[in-house]
Design a protein around this motif. Sequence first.
Motif, short mmCIF file in Angstrom:
data_model
loop_
_atom_site.label_atom_id
_atom_site.label_comp_id
_atom_site.label_asym_id
_atom_site.label_seq_id
_atom_site.Cartn_x
_atom_site.Cartn_y
_atom_site.Cartn_z
N THR A 1 -2.64 -2.71 -8.92
CA THR A 1 -3.96 -3.32 -9.09
C THR A 1 -5.10 -2.40 -8.70
OG1 THR A 1 -3.65 -4.39 -6.93
CG2 THR A 1 -3.16 -5.70 -8.89
N SER A 2 -4.79 -1.32 -8.00
CA SER A 2 -5.85 -0.38 -7.60
C SER A 2 -5.29 1.03 -7.50
CB SER A 2 -6.45 -0.81 -6.26
OG SER A 2 -7.38 0.16 -5.78
N VAL A 3 -5.99 1.98 -8.10
CA VAL A 3 -5.63 3.39 -8.01
C VAL A 3 -6.86 4.13 -7.49
CG1 VAL A 3 -4.85 5.45 -9.23
CG2 VAL A 3 -4.03 3.18 -9.96
N GLY A 4 -6.77 4.65 -6.28
CA GLY A 4 -7.91 5.32 -5.68
C GLY A 4 -8.00 6.78 -6.07
N ALA A 5 -9.06 7.42 -5.61
CA ALA A 5 -9.24 8.85 -5.84
C ALA A 5 -8.35 9.64 -4.88
CB ALA A 5 -10.70 9.25 -5.65
N ALA A 6 -7.88 10.79 -5.32
CA ALA A 6 -7.01 11.63 -4.49
C ALA A 6 -7.75 12.07 -3.23
CB ALA A 6 -6.55 12.84 -5.28
N LYS B 1 -4.46 14.63 2.86
CA LYS B 1 -3.78 14.06 4.02
C LYS B 1 -2.98 15.14 4.72
CE LYS B 1 -4.60 9.53 3.98
NZ LYS B 1 -4.92 8.70 5.14
N GLU B 2 -2.88 15.01 6.04
CA GLU B 2 -2.09 15.97 6.81
C GLU B 2 -0.74 15.37 7.15
OE1 GLU B 2 -2.39 18.27 11.10
OE2 GLU B 2 -4.21 18.00 9.89
N GLY B 3 0.33 16.08 6.80
CA GLY B 3 1.67 15.61 7.05
C GLY B 3 2.10 15.83 8.49
N GLU B 4 3.35 15.42 8.79
CA GLU B 4 3.87 15.53 10.15
C GLU B 4 3.97 16.99 10.60
OE1 GLU B 4 7.56 13.50 10.27
OE2 GLU B 4 6.69 11.51 9.97
N ASN B 5 4.20 17.90 9.66
CA ASN B 5 4.33 19.31 10.02
C ASN B 5 2.99 20.05 9.97
OD1 ASN B 5 3.89 19.28 7.31
ND2 ASN B 5 5.70 20.49 6.74
N GLY B 6 1.91 19.29 9.78
CA GLY B 6 0.58 19.89 9.74
C GLY B 6 0.15 20.37 8.37
N GLU B 7 1.06 20.30 7.41
CA GLU B 7 0.73 20.75 6.05
C GLU B 7 -0.13 19.70 5.35
OE1 GLU B 7 3.01 22.02 1.89
OE2 GLU B 7 4.14 21.50 3.69
N LYS B 8 -1.18 20.15 4.69
CA LYS B 8 -2.09 19.24 4.00
C LYS B 8 -1.69 19.10 2.54
CE LYS B 8 -6.05 20.03 7.04
NZ LYS B 8 -7.47 20.43 7.14
N THR B 9 -1.66 17.85 2.07
CA THR B 9 -1.31 17.56 0.68
C THR B 9 -2.31 16.55 0.13
OG1 THR B 9 0.23 15.81 1.35
CG2 THR B 9 1.15 18.02 1.01
N MET B 10 -2.40 16.49 -1.19
CA MET B 10 -3.27 15.53 -1.85
C MET B 10 -2.49 14.26 -2.15
SD MET B 10 -6.13 17.06 -1.84
CE MET B 10 -7.11 15.95 -2.88
N LYS B 11 -3.04 13.13 -1.74
CA LYS B 11 -2.40 11.84 -1.93
C LYS B 11 -3.33 10.91 -2.71
CE LYS B 11 1.30 12.51 0.75
NZ LYS B 11 2.70 12.34 0.32
N VAL B 12 -2.72 10.05 -3.53
CA VAL B 12 -3.47 9.03 -4.26
C VAL B 12 -3.14 7.66 -3.66
CG1 VAL B 12 -3.77 7.89 -6.49
CG2 VAL B 12 -3.51 10.36 -6.39
N THR C 1 0.85 -1.19 0.00
CA THR C 1 0.00 0.00 0.00
C THR C 1 0.88 1.24 0.00
OG1 THR C 1 -0.16 -0.15 2.42
CG2 THR C 1 -1.94 -1.11 1.13
N ILE C 2 0.50 2.20 -0.82
CA ILE C 2 1.29 3.42 -1.00
C ILE C 2 0.34 4.60 -1.07
CG2 ILE C 2 2.73 4.70 -2.66
CD1 ILE C 2 4.00 2.06 -3.43
N GLU C 3 0.76 5.72 -0.50
CA GLU C 3 0.06 6.99 -0.69
C GLU C 3 1.01 7.90 -1.47
OE1 GLU C 3 -1.15 8.36 3.14
OE2 GLU C 3 -2.96 7.10 3.14
N LEU C 4 0.73 8.07 -2.75
CA LEU C 4 1.61 8.79 -3.67
C LEU C 4 1.14 10.23 -3.82
CD1 LEU C 4 4.04 8.38 -5.64
CD2 LEU C 4 2.34 7.91 -7.42
N ASP C 5 2.09 11.17 -3.86
CA ASP C 5 1.73 12.57 -4.11
C ASP C 5 0.90 12.66 -5.38
OD1 ASP C 5 3.10 13.32 -1.88
OD2 ASP C 5 4.87 14.05 -2.94
N ALA C 6 -0.20 13.41 -5.31
CA ALA C 6 -1.14 13.47 -6.43
C ALA C 6 -0.48 13.98 -7.71
CB ALA C 6 -2.33 14.35 -6.07
#
Length: 384
Positions: free
Chosen positions: A272-277, A280-291, A240-245
């Motif tokens: 085998t599976s690619v979800g919708a973006a 997610k909140e990172g360790e420094n509190g910054e929110k980013t979009m992950k796939v 399982t991976i959460e990739l930068d959008a």
Amino acid sequence: MADRDAGDSRDAFVASEEVRAEGDAERSAHSRRRLVIGIVAVAVLAVLGGGAAVVVPALAQPPVQQGTQRVHTATDVVSRGDIAERVRTGGKLGYGNSRALGSTLPGTVTSVPAVGTVIGRGEELLRIDDQPVVLLLGALPAWRGFAAEMSNGRDVRQLEENLRDLGFFQREPDEEFTWWTAEAIRNWQTARGLPRTGELSLGSFVFGPAAVRVRSVDAGPGSPSGGAVLTVTDTGKQITIELDADLASVAAKDSKVQASLPDGTIIDATVTSVGAAIEKEGENGEKTMKVPLVLTPDDPAAGGDVVDVTVSATFTRTLATGVLRVPVLALLAGPDGTTQVEVVDGKRSRLVTITTGTFGDGLVEVAKVVDGKLAEGDEVVVAQ
């Protein structure tokens, strides 16, 4: 004597000017090279989308010391092939689809399986008051028991399909509970050493989509029933991976990936599976979009008994195929904004003006040779 002195002075002056000119030319060439390296590095990172997950090791340069004029060089070969974009990121290898299982039967938990046990169709999940709770396969959850004179339903067909696959139902499964259904249950009960009732009470069985693997025991023997007793997963490993959008273009469904375990073992896997973006909140509190991605190892036995470990996954996407290419660090800033490479011919070298195409993985496509000659196999000067 005066004439000789004057001549000597002029000779010394000319020699001094030539040395200075050579030094200026060398510094200019080195400055050109450093300038292009910087520009190209920025351009390549922009093409690849930026981000810490992108790996472009060939672009890494040591800091230039103040007063340093010389750029160390070597040579590399002009080649023909593909230009690829590579992204490396972290993930986790484990068993997917974790979920809780229990039974609605009242009583006390008297037996549970060991962690790591794989349980298939018709096999025992646990015991309540020393009565088995078995796993049957099917997409429809259990919501009632099975007995004579019950109404028709899809769950009856699902039960008969299980009894057929277990070797106890010889007819075509349908949605009607008949004598044949009850007889198949009795024969199955006899084979398991249970009373021949021809009925199945709700809670004595669990419907699930596939065989399961026991991840943890949440309520051991002696615990009251009614809640979650086991946590189970699918039996196949997954990554399982959460990739930068902004990097998701390299991870199309069915694309191939290589993952490296902590001990260096390489696993070939398929997306085998690619979800919708999702945000997610990172360790420094910054929110980013992950796939969210799910990768399935091509070899189910890959990694042996290693589970729940962090892996490094490398995604590769081909950007150009069969093109003439040179190392990015071979590029020079030519006059009037042109781009050049320095080709080595024996003990001499010559500058060739080119236009560039696709960048990727430390290489750049030669889209066109504008001035001079450049061919596969030529040696070009590269910065180190």
